[in-house]
Design an enzyme around this catalytic site. Structure first.
Site: not given
Ligand code: DAR
Length: 342
Positions: A112, A211, A215, A257, A259, A266, A295, A300
């Site tokens: 994704r 998010e 996606r 985010c 990340t 991902r 994970r 997550e």
């Molecule tokens: N839970 C947030 C974001 C972590 C990365 N995961 C995402 N973007 N879905 C944190 O700061 O832990």
């Protein structure tokens, strides 16, 4: 604004808590992006959730430049970048190879990418009208998909929580986000202008306004990771003819985010590893050696059930998309080899 008390709870372990000093906050707190996004808004998730790993979200593409003093150390640390940040892009199809031809371990393969429309604020900061406009623009673009990816859109705007919960297993809806997203403002007006586009063969989906604005997800119940990647390349080639995505020459694709920038990709598998499950140190060592993220079964911050792990690439920035798939394939082959030898 002059900071008086601590910015983050004492127990904070997030990257933003590590790098954002009161002096830095004082310097940046009066700045606003063109859409009106502020640093105080960006860090509120990390302030409310001391167990955040990152703790900061971007409200628009400009956040990454206006607040780069804090975003840059978070980005270079998470993505393990030494020296200057540099995004590489290579979305060329790969030769298909089945990572698990005997179908012993891999339940499914998934790739994704996250994308945002450059002309709109990101999900932590977008208003109701703009979110509706984003949904409409994406649906108009999806009308141009090639035949194998054609399907239908399941809007969530009129569903109640029970109806959403019932549709999640079939992939016709996504669950409301977690408390981190809630605190970031990403769930505002949920489920209005959210929804899931699913192809007839269920191997291609687009989550709209989860998010990120998009996606774009390809998957199949096999170890054919490269074939799944190639399907994503086909979809992206088409979408990029109709939509302009937020991106930066160095940071790559920009998303809520930090990340999820760079390739914002991902790629991973759901894989059953009952023997390695009993040797977590061994599994962690292999994951570190191959840059894998381990994970739980549901992704997550979830638990492992039935020895099924969600294994994916950790790095998304400073690495070609094709390299992610090739490195991931090597990592998964190493895990399978170890599982067989145990
Ligand atoms: N839970 C947030 C974001 C972590 C990365 N995961 C995402 N973007 N879905 C944190 O700061 O832990």
């Amino acid at each position: 604004m002059h900071v008086t008390g601590p910015l983050f709870p004492e127990a904070s372990c997030s990257l933003v808590a590590r790098f954002l000093t009161p002096a830095m906050f004082d310097r940046l707190s009066g700045c606003k992006t063109a859409t009106g996004f502020t640093l105080a808004r960006a860090i509120q998730s990390g302030q409310k959730n001391h167990d955040s790993s990152i703790g900061i979200y971007a409200g628009d593409a400009e956040s990454y430049t206006l607040f780069r003093e804090i975003f840059d150390p978070v980005i270079t640390t998470y993505h393990q970048i030494t020296g200057s940040v540099r995004h590489f892009k290579n979305l060329e199809p790969l030769d298909p190879a089945d990572l698990d031809p005997d179908k012993e371990f891999i339940l499914s393969s998934r790739v994704r990418v996250a994308r945002n429309l450059f002309a709109h604020a990101f999900t932590p900061h977008i208003n109701r009208q703009d979110r509706q406009c984003v949904e409409r623009q994406i649906l108009d673009a999806l009308k141009n998909l090639p035949a194998p990816l054609k399907g239908r859109y399941h809007p969530m705007g009129e569903l109640d929580p029970g109806q959403i919960r019932d549709k999640v297993p079939a992939g016709r809806a996504f669950a409301p986000g977690d408390r981190f997203q809630e605190a970031a403002g990403i769930l505002t007006d949920f489920p209005l202008s959210r929804g899931v586009y699913t192809s007839k063969n269920k191997k291609f989906m687009v989550w709209i306004n989860e998010e990120d604005h998009l996606r774009i997800i390809c998957m199949e119940k096999s170890g054919h990771l490269c074939r799944v990647f190639n399907r994503l390349v086909t979809a992206l080639d088409m979408l990029e003819q109709y939509l302009v995505f937020a991106s930066d020459p160095d940071l790559g694709y920009l998303n809520a985010c930090p990340t999820n920038i760079g390739t914002a990709m991902r790629a991973g598998v759901h894989i059953r590893l009952p023997k390695l499950e009993k040797q977590p140190d061994e599994m962690a060592k292999l994951a570190r050696a191959h840059g894998l993220q381990i994970r739980g079964t549901a992704g997550e911050k979830t638990q492992v059930t039935g020895s099924v792990f969600d294994i994916s690439n950790r790095r998304r920035l400073g690495v070609y998309e094709t390299q992610i798939i090739q490195d991931l394939s090597l990592g998964i082959a190493a895990l399978i080899k170890k599982e067989k030898n145990l």
